[in-house]
Motif scaffolding. Structure first.
Motif, PDB file in Angstrom:
ATOM      1  N   SER A  79       0.784  -1.308  -0.220  1.00  0.00           N
ATOM      2  CA  SER A  79       0.107  -0.094   0.090  1.00  0.00           C
ATOM      3  C   SER A  79       0.849   1.314   0.023  1.00  0.00           C
ATOM      4  O   SER A  79       0.648   2.160  -0.667  1.00  0.00           O
ATOM      5  CB  SER A  79      -0.957  -0.074   1.174  1.00  0.00           C
ATOM      6  N   ILE A  80       2.078   1.241   0.857  1.00  0.00           N
ATOM      7  CA  ILE A  80       2.953   2.440   0.698  1.00  0.00           C
ATOM      8  C   ILE A  80       3.632   2.632  -0.326  1.00  0.00           C
ATOM      9  O   ILE A  80       3.752   3.469  -1.032  1.00  0.00           O
ATOM     10  CB  ILE A  80       3.875   2.080   1.776  1.00  0.00           C
ATOM     11  N   ASN A  81       3.913   1.398  -1.012  1.00  0.00           N
ATOM     12  CA  ASN A  81       4.582   1.585  -2.427  1.00  0.00           C
ATOM     13  C   ASN A  81       3.661   1.982  -3.549  1.00  0.00           C
ATOM     14  O   ASN A  81       3.991   2.631  -4.309  1.00  0.00           O
ATOM     15  CB  ASN A  81       4.986  -0.112  -2.774  1.00  0.00           C
ATOM     16  N   THR A  82       2.415   1.591  -3.349  1.00  0.00           N
ATOM     17  CA  THR A  82       1.306   2.127  -4.253  1.00  0.00           C
ATOM     18  C   THR A  82       1.440   3.524  -4.178  1.00  0.00           C
ATOM     19  O   THR A  82       1.215   4.410  -5.289  1.00  0.00           O
ATOM     20  CB  THR A  82       0.064   1.555  -3.804  1.00  0.00           C
ATOM     21  N   VAL A  83       1.470   4.215  -3.077  1.00  0.00           N
ATOM     22  CA  VAL A  83       1.322   5.580  -2.772  1.00  0.00           C
ATOM     23  C   VAL A  83       2.636   6.283  -3.475  1.00  0.00           C
ATOM     24  O   VAL A  83       2.374   7.330  -4.166  1.00  0.00           O
ATOM     25  CB  VAL A  83       1.125   5.980  -1.206  1.00  0.00           C
ATOM     26  N   LEU A  84       3.713   5.630  -3.331  1.00  0.00           N
ATOM     27  CA  LEU A  84       4.792   6.074  -3.810  1.00  0.00           C
ATOM     28  C   LEU A  84       4.711   6.190  -5.656  1.00  0.00           C
ATOM     29  O   LEU A  84       5.154   7.381  -6.069  1.00  0.00           O
ATOM     30  CB  LEU A  84       6.199   5.358  -3.519  1.00  0.00           C
ATOM     31  N   LEU A  85       4.042   5.112  -5.963  1.00  0.00           N
ATOM     32  CA  LEU A  85       4.026   5.127  -7.587  1.00  0.00           C
ATOM     33  C   LEU A  85       2.905   6.048  -7.932  1.00  0.00           C
ATOM     34  O   LEU A  85       3.081   6.926  -8.967  1.00  0.00           O
ATOM     35  CB  LEU A  85       3.504   3.703  -7.875  1.00  0.00           C
ATOM     36  N   THR A 112      10.237  12.257  -9.806  1.00  0.00           N
ATOM     37  CA  THR A 112       9.614  11.210 -10.406  1.00  0.00           C
ATOM     38  C   THR A 112      10.521   9.962 -10.477  1.00  0.00           C
ATOM     39  O   THR A 112      10.284   8.685 -10.241  1.00  0.00           O
ATOM     40  CB  THR A 112       9.077  11.754 -11.805  1.00  0.00           C
ATOM     41  N   ILE A 113      11.884  10.332 -10.578  1.00  0.00           N
ATOM     42  CA  ILE A 113      12.727   9.264 -10.942  1.00  0.00           C
ATOM     43  C   ILE A 113      13.073   8.530  -9.585  1.00  0.00           C
ATOM     44  O   ILE A 113      13.181   7.370  -9.362  1.00  0.00           O
ATOM     45  CB  ILE A 113      14.118   9.940 -11.559  1.00  0.00           C
ATOM     46  N   ILE A 114      13.331   9.497  -8.383  1.00  0.00           N
ATOM     47  CA  ILE A 114      13.331   8.908  -7.189  1.00  0.00           C
ATOM     48  C   ILE A 114      12.342   8.101  -6.597  1.00  0.00           C
ATOM     49  O   ILE A 114      12.362   7.146  -6.196  1.00  0.00           O
ATOM     50  CB  ILE A 114      13.623  10.032  -6.216  1.00  0.00           C
ATOM     51  N   LEU A 115      10.928   8.561  -6.749  1.00  0.00           N
ATOM     52  CA  LEU A 115       9.739   7.846  -6.421  1.00  0.00           C
ATOM     53  C   LEU A 115       9.383   6.467  -7.333  1.00  0.00           C
ATOM     54  O   LEU A 115       9.439   5.597  -6.588  1.00  0.00           O
ATOM     55  CB  LEU A 115       8.539   8.714  -6.543  1.00  0.00           C
ATOM     56  N   GLY A 116       9.782   6.492  -8.563  1.00  0.00           N
ATOM     57  CA  GLY A 116       9.816   5.418  -9.267  1.00  0.00           C
ATOM     58  C   GLY A 116      10.825   4.407  -9.204  1.00  0.00           C
ATOM     59  O   GLY A 116      10.426   3.139  -8.894  1.00  0.00           O
ATOM     60  N   SER A 117      11.955   4.757  -8.763  1.00  0.00           N
ATOM     61  CA  SER A 117      13.208   3.945  -8.441  1.00  0.00           C
ATOM     62  C   SER A 117      12.814   3.351  -6.971  1.00  0.00           C
ATOM     63  O   SER A 117      12.979   2.083  -6.665  1.00  0.00           O
ATOM     64  CB  SER A 117      14.398   4.637  -8.215  1.00  0.00           C
ATOM     65  N   ALA A 118      12.250   4.074  -6.090  1.00  0.00           N
ATOM     66  CA  ALA A 118      11.997   3.769  -4.763  1.00  0.00           C
ATOM     67  C   ALA A 118      10.747   2.568  -4.912  1.00  0.00           C
ATOM     68  O   ALA A 118      10.821   1.417  -4.228  1.00  0.00           O
ATOM     69  CB  ALA A 118      11.376   4.784  -3.739  1.00  0.00           C
ATOM     70  N   PHE A 119       9.897   2.749  -5.858  1.00  0.00           N
ATOM     71  CA  PHE A 119       8.822   1.620  -5.998  1.00  0.00           C
ATOM     72  C   PHE A 119       9.562   0.470  -6.409  1.00  0.00           C
ATOM     73  O   PHE A 119       9.112  -0.800  -5.997  1.00  0.00           O
ATOM     74  CB  PHE A 119       7.864   2.207  -6.990  1.00  0.00           C
ATOM     75  N   VAL A 120      10.398   0.332  -7.246  1.00  0.00           N
ATOM     76  CA  VAL A 120      11.172  -0.705  -7.883  1.00  0.00           C
ATOM     77  C   VAL A 120      11.827  -1.491  -6.646  1.00  0.00           C
ATOM     78  O   VAL A 120      11.982  -2.812  -6.376  1.00  0.00           O
ATOM     79  CB  VAL A 120      12.041  -0.548  -8.855  1.00  0.00           C
ATOM     80  N   GLY A 121      12.600  -0.654  -5.860  1.00  0.00           N
ATOM     81  CA  GLY A 121      13.292  -1.237  -4.912  1.00  0.00           C
ATOM     82  C   GLY A 121      12.402  -1.688  -3.796  1.00  0.00           C
ATOM     83  O   GLY A 121      12.764  -2.941  -3.342  1.00  0.00           O
ATOM     84  N   VAL A 122      11.381  -1.206  -3.508  1.00  0.00           N
ATOM     85  CA  VAL A 122      10.458  -1.941  -2.572  1.00  0.00           C
ATOM     86  C   VAL A 122      10.013  -3.204  -3.030  1.00  0.00           C
ATOM     87  O   VAL A 122       9.713  -4.228  -2.203  1.00  0.00           O
ATOM     88  CB  VAL A 122       9.433  -1.015  -1.976  1.00  0.00           C
TER      89      VAL A 122
END
Length: 210
Positions: A79-85, A112-122
């Motif tokens: 859910s947190i990861n979805t919020v990031l995306l 956008t790059i930071i948030l998208g990369s965070a999604f992939v990392g999670v």
């Protein structure tokens, strides 16, 4: 993935290059995304049919999901990861708005790059956690195989999307090529990113909540 990159790159706005009109470029990207949507629709339909054929329907008394002995998916973390995306999609949108107003849009592209990369990392962390708990491609039956195939297919699109946004970011930092009247490539990449975002919301509801 290759087509996504090619579509964005082919609509470069450098002077002297052969280029399609903005309307043609947008139409081509929309057609490509429709084809990608059909692929995701096939994956989702297969998941639903396989799950309900093998395990029955949720309203039946003997219905058990996930199968006994396998971990539940981490709903809170995802859910947190979805919020990031979703936040990354908003950041990209407002970066495009900034460009249309004559600004660079660079800070929001970076966000956008930071948030998208965070999604992939999670998501990578989630995969590692599930693997540690005993769930992987080759076990768990429909539960394991369909989950990793669908999320993996989507994750590949997110990675490609992040790379395209990095490409837009570097172009804007180095050349300030995106302006209020010339930002076709940026708009096309934005369409890809918003598409990936919407697809994930559907997958999140289907795989994690239902």
């Amino acid at each position: 993935a290759h087509l996504m990159s090619t579509t964005a790159l082919n609509h470069d706005e450098h002077a002297g290059h052969a280029k399609a009109s903005p309307a043609t470029a947008k139409f081509g990207m929309i057609m490509f995304l429709i084809s990608e949507g059909m692929l995701f629709a096939a994956l989702i339909t297969s998941y639903i049919l396989l799950r309900w054929t093998e395990h029955g329907f949720p309203w039946q008394e003997n219905y058990v999901w996930p199968p006994h002995g396998y971990p539940h998916l981490p709903i809170l973390l995802t859910s947190i990861n979805t919020v990031l995306l979703v936040a990354s999609s908003f950041a990209f949108h407002f970066s495009e708005v900034a460009v249309k107003k004559g600004k660079s849009g660079i800070p929001l592209l970076g966000l956008t790059i930071i948030l998208g990369s965070a999604f992939v990392g999670v998501q990578v962390y989630e995969w590692m956690h599930l693997h540690h708990e005993g769930l992987w491609f080759n076990n768990g039956g429909v539960y394991g195989s369909t989950f990793f195939v669908i999320t993996g297919f989507h994750g590949a699109h997110v990675v490609i999307g992040v790379l395209l946004i990095v490409w837009c970011f570097l172009r804007q930092v180095l050349t300030r090529c995106f302006t209020p009247t010339h930002h076709v490539a940026l708009a096309n990449v934005a369409l890809c990113w918003h598409f990936v975002d919407v697809i994930w919301i559907l997958l999140f509801v289907l795989l994690y909540w239902i």
